[in-house]
Scaffold this motif. Structure first.
Motif, PDB file in Angstrom:
ATOM      1  N   ILE A 110       6.680  -2.320  -0.327  1.00 47.38           N
ATOM      2  CA  ILE A 110       7.240  -0.887  -1.042  1.00 47.38           C
ATOM      3  C   ILE A 110       6.501   0.631  -0.813  1.00 47.38           C
ATOM      4  O   ILE A 110       7.117   1.317  -0.448  1.00 47.38           O
ATOM      5  CB  ILE A 110       7.466  -1.473  -2.290  1.00 47.38           C
ATOM      6  N   GLY A 111       5.692   0.004  -1.090  1.00 39.07           N
ATOM      7  CA  GLY A 111       4.600   0.733  -0.634  1.00 39.07           C
ATOM      8  C   GLY A 111       4.366   1.964   0.473  1.00 39.07           C
ATOM      9  O   GLY A 111       4.360   2.750   0.577  1.00 39.07           O
ATOM     10  N   ILE A 112       4.756   0.775   1.197  1.00 34.04           N
ATOM     11  CA  ILE A 112       3.947   1.202   2.714  1.00 34.04           C
ATOM     12  C   ILE A 112       5.989   2.262   2.997  1.00 34.04           C
ATOM     13  O   ILE A 112       6.296   3.359   3.675  1.00 34.04           O
ATOM     14  CB  ILE A 112       4.576   0.607   3.654  1.00 34.04           C
ATOM     15  N   ILE A 113       7.069   1.458   2.714  1.00 35.85           N
ATOM     16  CA  ILE A 113       8.449   2.119   2.644  1.00 35.85           C
ATOM     17  C   ILE A 113       8.623   3.741   1.951  1.00 35.85           C
ATOM     18  O   ILE A 113       9.092   4.416   2.896  1.00 35.85           O
ATOM     19  CB  ILE A 113       9.597   1.414   2.359  1.00 35.85           C
ATOM     20  N   ILE A 114       8.408   3.766   0.624  1.00 34.47           N
ATOM     21  CA  ILE A 114       8.464   4.711  -0.807  1.00 34.47           C
ATOM     22  C   ILE A 114       7.103   5.943   0.105  1.00 34.47           C
ATOM     23  O   ILE A 114       7.174   7.387  -0.522  1.00 34.47           O
ATOM     24  CB  ILE A 114       8.425   4.586  -1.950  1.00 34.47           C
ATOM     25  N   GLY A 115       6.131   5.484   0.548  1.00 30.79           N
ATOM     26  CA  GLY A 115       4.688   6.474   1.120  1.00 30.79           C
ATOM     27  C   GLY A 115       4.917   7.058   2.366  1.00 30.79           C
ATOM     28  O   GLY A 115       5.911   7.336   2.945  1.00 30.79           O
ATOM     29  N   PRO A 116       3.606   7.975   2.609  1.00 27.83           N
ATOM     30  CA  PRO A 116       3.685   8.865   3.910  1.00 27.83           C
ATOM     31  C   PRO A 116       3.879   7.755   5.014  1.00 27.83           C
ATOM     32  O   PRO A 116       4.334   8.632   6.905  1.00 27.83           O
ATOM     33  CB  PRO A 116       2.269   9.252   3.810  1.00 27.83           C
ATOM     34  N   GLY A 117       4.017   6.471   5.104  1.00 27.53           N
ATOM     35  CA  GLY A 117       4.074   5.831   6.315  1.00 27.53           C
ATOM     36  C   GLY A 117       6.014   5.848   6.725  1.00 27.53           C
ATOM     37  O   GLY A 117       6.326   6.018   7.769  1.00 27.53           O
ATOM     38  N   VAL A 118       6.801   5.708   5.856  1.00 29.07           N
ATOM     39  CA  VAL A 118       8.158   5.328   5.955  1.00 29.07           C
ATOM     40  C   VAL A 118       9.052   7.299   5.737  1.00 29.07           C
ATOM     41  O   VAL A 118       8.932   8.059   6.686  1.00 29.07           O
ATOM     42  CB  VAL A 118       8.903   4.125   6.039  1.00 29.07           C
ATOM     43  N   LEU A 119       9.332   6.937   4.776  1.00 31.86           N
ATOM     44  CA  LEU A 119       9.920   8.027   3.548  1.00 31.86           C
ATOM     45  C   LEU A 119       9.388   8.753   2.828  1.00 31.86           C
ATOM     46  O   LEU A 119       9.932  10.424   3.030  1.00 31.86           O
ATOM     47  CB  LEU A 119      11.049   7.203   2.502  1.00 31.86           C
ATOM     48  N   ASN A 120       8.264   8.877   3.269  1.00 31.68           N
ATOM     49  CA  ASN A 120       7.264   9.994   2.336  1.00 31.68           C
ATOM     50  C   ASN A 120       7.668  10.755   1.072  1.00 31.68           C
ATOM     51  O   ASN A 120       8.014  11.874   0.568  1.00 31.68           O
ATOM     52  CB  ASN A 120       6.970  11.272   3.435  1.00 31.68           C
ATOM     53  N   PHE A 121       8.109   9.364   0.662  1.00 29.75           N
ATOM     54  CA  PHE A 121       8.937  10.333  -0.649  1.00 29.75           C
ATOM     55  C   PHE A 121       7.051  10.525  -1.971  1.00 29.75           C
ATOM     56  O   PHE A 121       7.059  11.443  -3.174  1.00 29.75           O
ATOM     57  CB  PHE A 121       9.570   9.128  -1.831  1.00 29.75           C
ATOM     58  N   ILE A 122       6.098   9.525  -1.614  1.00 29.16           N
ATOM     59  CA  ILE A 122       4.947   9.507  -3.097  1.00 29.16           C
ATOM     60  C   ILE A 122       4.445   9.236  -1.894  1.00 29.16           C
ATOM     61  O   ILE A 122       3.739   8.366  -1.080  1.00 29.16           O
ATOM     62  CB  ILE A 122       5.374   8.597  -3.649  1.00 29.16           C
ATOM     63  N   SER A 177      -0.852   4.080   1.463  1.00 26.92           N
ATOM     64  CA  SER A 177      -2.578   4.221   2.512  1.00 26.92           C
ATOM     65  C   SER A 177      -2.157   4.188   3.277  1.00 26.92           C
ATOM     66  O   SER A 177      -3.110   4.951   4.553  1.00 26.92           O
ATOM     67  CB  SER A 177      -3.387   3.588   1.762  1.00 26.92           C
ATOM     68  N   VAL A 178      -0.626   3.502   4.210  1.00 28.21           N
ATOM     69  CA  VAL A 178      -0.958   2.806   5.334  1.00 28.21           C
ATOM     70  C   VAL A 178      -0.022   4.787   6.174  1.00 28.21           C
ATOM     71  O   VAL A 178       0.173   5.067   5.138  1.00 28.21           O
ATOM     72  CB  VAL A 178       0.325   2.934   5.886  1.00 28.21           C
ATOM     73  N   SER A 179      -0.288   5.383   7.328  1.00 27.69           N
ATOM     74  CA  SER A 179       0.227   5.593   8.096  1.00 27.69           C
ATOM     75  C   SER A 179       0.227   6.412   9.559  1.00 27.69           C
ATOM     76  O   SER A 179      -0.637   5.112  10.476  1.00 27.69           O
ATOM     77  CB  SER A 179      -1.264   7.745   7.976  1.00 27.69           C
ATOM     78  N   PHE A 180       1.477   6.087  10.365  1.00 28.55           N
ATOM     79  CA  PHE A 180       1.375   5.831  11.540  1.00 28.55           C
ATOM     80  C   PHE A 180       1.135   7.166  12.770  1.00 28.55           C
ATOM     81  O   PHE A 180       1.928   6.787  13.750  1.00 28.55           O
ATOM     82  CB  PHE A 180       3.291   5.401  11.623  1.00 28.55           C
ATOM     83  N   ASN A 181       0.349   7.638  11.755  1.00 27.34           N
ATOM     84  CA  ASN A 181      -0.378   8.965  13.034  1.00 27.34           C
ATOM     85  C   ASN A 181      -1.112   7.887  13.650  1.00 27.34           C
ATOM     86  O   ASN A 181      -2.018   7.551  13.762  1.00 27.34           O
ATOM     87  CB  ASN A 181      -0.760  10.227  12.181  1.00 27.34           C
ATOM     88  N   ASN A 182      -1.282   8.473  15.322  1.00 26.55           N
ATOM     89  CA  ASN A 182      -1.685   8.092  16.386  1.00 26.55           C
ATOM     90  C   ASN A 182      -2.183   6.262  16.122  1.00 26.55           C
ATOM     91  O   ASN A 182      -3.109   4.963  16.997  1.00 26.55           O
ATOM     92  CB  ASN A 182      -3.117   8.060  16.646  1.00 26.55           C
TER      93      ASN A 182
END
Length: 388
Positions: free
Chosen positions: A35-47, A285-290
């Motif tokens: 859930i942290g990955i999905i709602i965070g900057p990694g996917v939906l960028n909600f939180i 803390s997950v980001s998919f940049n690069n």
């Protein structure tokens, strides 16, 4: 988004995720991490991770380890001290040697490679604690050994981190309440562990006995929380993890007659608010940049992150006389890196031991290894239960 709004989304989404994971037989903590990955900057960028979310997450891991301490059997911990030390030593040496060597082969400098090994020598058993509690295995010989190994692992990790920072000559750890002078840090940590003995033997029983006489309904719970947070603060002050301080606080309170009352009152609050925020914060803390560019490094290091702790822990358990199935449980129980590795990586980044791109790659490896940890531990516990 305001913190209150973010908290509502976190609690709602983790509750639904917990229901779904329970239906499919997957540990609830895995759903919270995803859930942290999905709602965070990694996917939906909600939180996005904020200071308040990090503070709630820190309280979450402190309370989780406090509850683990309350539920711990002191006789079992003393009985399995030697196996725990062997598990910790082998589980630290393998990541430092193999992951450090692999980093060199990927073209990183010796300093960076050594530090990567140090980062992945850390273990965070908060997730393993949650899974073992689900299986009622926390007080068994495997759970007790993992908890004991986590304490020794944390101390060894702090020593390695202090040595790295001291060799570089950077004061990046000054804000963590510990001196860069390794000898001074060891003295402070020695004083801390002497204080732990006094706490378990005299201080906590006296405080909890006094709290029972106060004319406040929640006096015993409040006193226990004060002990918990104070020990977490002191542990961080001397350069250890606050989670370790909370664990010893839990052991101290768990030896008093107020154990059941404190456990009954604190567990619902921690599981309802703070613990879900802790697990979600790792995913944030997950980001998919690069990501694609770094994929070979991430995949290789993730595999090594899993097998070095797994086989390192299992090897230590086998040397201590455990059978293969118990050793597998102990090894998989040591895989998760979580907050300890994240904190170590953050310290290295602030001390200029890691550049931004490498730091993000390491964060990715930490998160993936932590996601795999509860699945592997659950699998090994099921196999152990089938045999028993």
């Amino acid at each position: 988004m305001s913190f209150i709004g973010s908290l509502v989304i976190i609690l709602l989404s983790t509750t639904l995720a917990g229901h779904v994971t329970a239906r499919v037989g997957v540990p609830a903590v895995l759903g919270q991490l995803l859930i942290g990955i999905i709602i965070g900057p990694g996917v939906l960028n909600f939180i996005h991770s904020t200071e308040l979310i990090e503070q709630f997450a820190e309280i979450g891991v402190i309370l989780l380890m406090f509850m683990a301490g309350i539920e711990s059997d002191m006789k079992q911990l003393r009985k399995y001290f030697r196996p725990a030390l062997l598990v910790a030593l082998s589980g630290v040496l393998l990541p430092v040697i193999l992951m450090g060597t692999a980093s060199l082969l990927f073209g990183y400098h010796l300093q960076e490679s050594l530090f990567i090994g140090v980062v992945f020598s850390a273990t965070s058993v908060s997730i393993s604690v949650a899974v073992m509690r689900e299986f009622k295995a926390l007080n068994g010989k495997e759970g007790t050994t993992v908890l004991g190994a986590a304490v020794a692992d944390d101390i060894l990790g702090v020593l390695l981190l202090s040595l790295m920072i001291a060799l570089v000559g950077n004061s990046g750890t000054a804000n963590h309440g510990s001196s860069n002078n390794i000898l001074v840090q060891l003295v402070f940590q020695g004083i801390f562990f002497a204080g732990v003995f006094l706490l378990v033997r005299w201080i906590a029983p006296s405080i909890m006995n006094l709290s029972s006489k106060l004319l406040i309904p929640t006096s015993r719970t409040i006193s226990a929380v004060i002990i918990c947070l104070s020990m977490a603060y002191l542990a961080e002050f001397v350069g250890l993890s606050g989670a370790i301080g909370a664990f010893f606080a839990g052991i101290a309170v768990g030896q008093t007659p107020t154990k059941e009352i404190v456990s009954t009152n604190i567990e619902p609050i921690s599981n309802a608010i703070f613990v879900p925020v802790f697990f979600v914060s790792i995913g944030l803390s997950v980001s998919f940049n690069n990501f694609l560019t770094s994929l070979p490094f991430i995949v290789t290091m993730t595999i090594l992150a899993v097998i070095t702790k797994w086989f390192g822990g299992e090897l230590g358990a086998l040397l201590a006389g455990f059978d293969r199935n118990s050793g597998r449980v102990i090894g998989t129980g040591m895989i998760a890196r979580g907050e300890m590795a994240l904190i170590t990586a953050q310290i290295g980044f602030n001390a200029h031991l890691l550049d931004k791109a490498l730091y993000m790659d390491i964060i990715f490896v930490i998160v993936i290894a932590t996601l795999l940890a509860p699945l592997l531990l659950r699998w090994s516990l099921k196999k152990l239960n089938q045999i028993n």
